[in-house]
Design an enzyme around this catalytic site. Structure first.
Site, mmCIF file in Angstrom:
data_model
loop_
_atom_site.group_PDB
_atom_site.id
_atom_site.type_symbol
_atom_site.label_atom_id
_atom_site.label_comp_id
_atom_site.label_asym_id
_atom_site.label_seq_id
_atom_site.Cartn_x
_atom_site.Cartn_y
_atom_site.Cartn_z
ATOM 1 N N VAL A 82 -65.669 -22.835 111.112
ATOM 2 C CA VAL A 82 -65.575 -22.590 112.553
ATOM 3 C C VAL A 82 -66.209 -21.243 112.873
ATOM 4 C CG1 VAL A 82 -64.044 -22.351 114.544
ATOM 5 C CG2 VAL A 82 -63.445 -23.935 112.692
ATOM 6 N N PHE A 104 -62.983 -29.571 105.973
ATOM 7 C CA PHE A 104 -64.224 -30.315 106.167
ATOM 8 C C PHE A 104 -65.341 -29.503 106.812
ATOM 9 C CE2 PHE A 104 -60.869 -33.629 106.318
ATOM 10 C CZ PHE A 104 -61.226 -34.308 105.155
ATOM 11 N N VAL A 148 -65.077 -17.509 111.851
ATOM 12 C CA VAL A 148 -63.674 -17.197 112.176
ATOM 13 C C VAL A 148 -62.685 -18.024 111.361
ATOM 14 C CG1 VAL A 148 -64.168 -16.380 114.504
ATOM 15 C CG2 VAL A 148 -63.689 -18.811 114.131
ATOM 16 N N GLY A 149 -63.172 -19.036 110.644
ATOM 17 C CA GLY A 149 -62.250 -19.841 109.849
ATOM 18 C C GLY A 149 -62.976 -20.884 109.021
ATOM 19 N N ASP A 162 -51.824 -33.699 109.945
ATOM 20 C CA ASP A 162 -52.175 -32.459 109.229
ATOM 21 C C ASP A 162 -51.662 -31.244 109.992
ATOM 22 O OD1 ASP A 162 -53.217 -30.962 107.151
ATOM 23 O OD2 ASP A 162 -55.230 -30.847 108.021
#
Length: 373
Positions: free
Chosen positions: A72, A69, A64-65, A190
């Site tokens: 997901v 680093f 999904v992403g 971030d």
């Protein structure tokens, strides 16, 4: 002898009294103190094998992403059938292991309705006996704010004015909690739209604490911005000059996001080259020409929302009256863009704190809702 016997008896009575007192003190009802769980005491623990099976072998269909680093995945836990998100760290990437540790240390000590909730962590080895680190979060079915601001599929149309304001207020609330309500202030470092996730009710949750910093007394005496990468367009300019990390750095990132939410322009858009920025783009239009830079999707969504309410058979009395979409957006953009400009000011001292941002955005939203009745 009488004196000795009296002393002995008195001593025995005192000792017995102490034991009785201690006994009843130990058995007294106590108020249970609130204690934040460590990452060893999270709600449930999962093995590498369970995560492997729950993601169908970390298949692309469940991806999904992808972040700086790691990746997901969407996972369905076999025993509970709960849908979760699994963030698998790419330990070959420099800084990934440090990012995993930073997220564990940060997320085990904080709780807020607008922060992504961590369920457990997995630190193990995979089938090839390589080190494996992963975090398991509650799943956010509506994806990230970035997907809604810059739709890439027809399934996502966009966000209307109130939805954007709600999300802006919720992100500000999360940052206010991190900056002012934690025992040790936390700087996210971030903040960007892809790190703002939306649940089934479109409530915003701030996630990805891989670069987060604790503002301890020790760190205040040192430069803690060294090594911070962040994301281009959202990193405050002072970090590039070695200035210490501070809550005003998060305020800058938030200001950029707020401008992006209502102009539809990303800070890394091709138009922002040769030293130009989203801040300058918005500042040049404020306040007279804001309608020229407003996100076109705002007007589309407002018109669709208004048409739906007018056609609905259960529309509330008086909801057809009030200001039209264009006027409502125009009146709202002036204070909203002003807040965004203040937060994204190149000078840290000129920026608003998240406490002030939340209060001002609440006033804007309440005014819109009042006029729309």
């Amino acid at each position: 002898m009488k004196i000795i016997i009296s002393v002995v008896i008195l001593t025995i009575v005192v000792v017995i009294s102490c034991f009785v007192g201690i006994f009843f003190w130990m058995r007294r009802p106590r108020k249970r103190a609130f204690a934040e769980p460590s990452h060893n005491d999270w709600q449930f623990r999962l093995s590498y094998l369970e995560l492997f099976r729950s993601t169908n072998g970390f298949s692309l269909d469940n991806l999904v992403g992808i972040g700086s680093f790691g990746s997901v995945y969407k996972a369905v836990l076999r025993e509970s059938e709960e849908v979760v998100a699994v963030k698998v760290f790419n330990l070959q990437q420099r800084g990934a292991s440090k990012s995993f540790t930073a997220e564990c240390e940060t997320l085990k000590n904080i709780r807020h309705r607008n922060l992504v909730k961590i369920l457990t962590a997995c630190s193990s080895i995979d089938f090839e006996r390589n080190e494996f680190n992963a975090l398991v979060y509650e799943f956010m079915p509506n994806g990230s704010l970035d997907e809604w601001l810059h739709p890439r599929t027809e399934q996502i149309k966009g966000l209307d004015l109130i939805q954007r304001l709600n999300i802006a207020i919720e992100v500000a609330a999360a940052l206010e909690y991190l900056h002012f309500d934690c025992e040790t202030p936390i700087v996210h470092c971030d903040l960007k739209p892809s790190n703002v996730l939306l649940d089934k009710d479109m409530t915003a949750h701030v996630g990805d604490f891989g670069l987060a910093r604790f503002l301890s007394e020790r760190s205040n005496n040192q430069s803690t911005s060294i090594g911070i990468k962040g994301s281009i367009g959202y990193v405050p300019p002072e970090y590039g000059m070695g200035v210490q990390v501070s809550i005003l750095g998060d305020a800058f990132s938030y200001g950029v996001i707020l401008l992006e939410m209502f102009t539809g322009k990303s800070p890394i858009d091709d138009m922002f080259k040769d030293g130009r920025s989203l801040h300058e783009y918005a500042a040049a239009a404020w306040p007279e020409r804001l309608m020229e830079i407003a996100d076109p999707l705002l007007f589309l969504e407002e018109e669709e929302t208004r048409n739906y309410r007018e056609e609905s058979p259960i529309v509330h009395e008086g909801s057809r009256s009030g200001i039209n979409a264009g006027q409502k957006i125009r009146e709202s953009l002036v204070p909203i863009i002003q807040i965004g400009l203040s937060c994204s000011n190149p000078s840290p001292r000129a920026r608003m704190t998240m406490k002030d941002v939340g209060n001002k955005l609440h006033v804007v939203r309440d005014s819109i809702l009042r006029k729309s009745k």
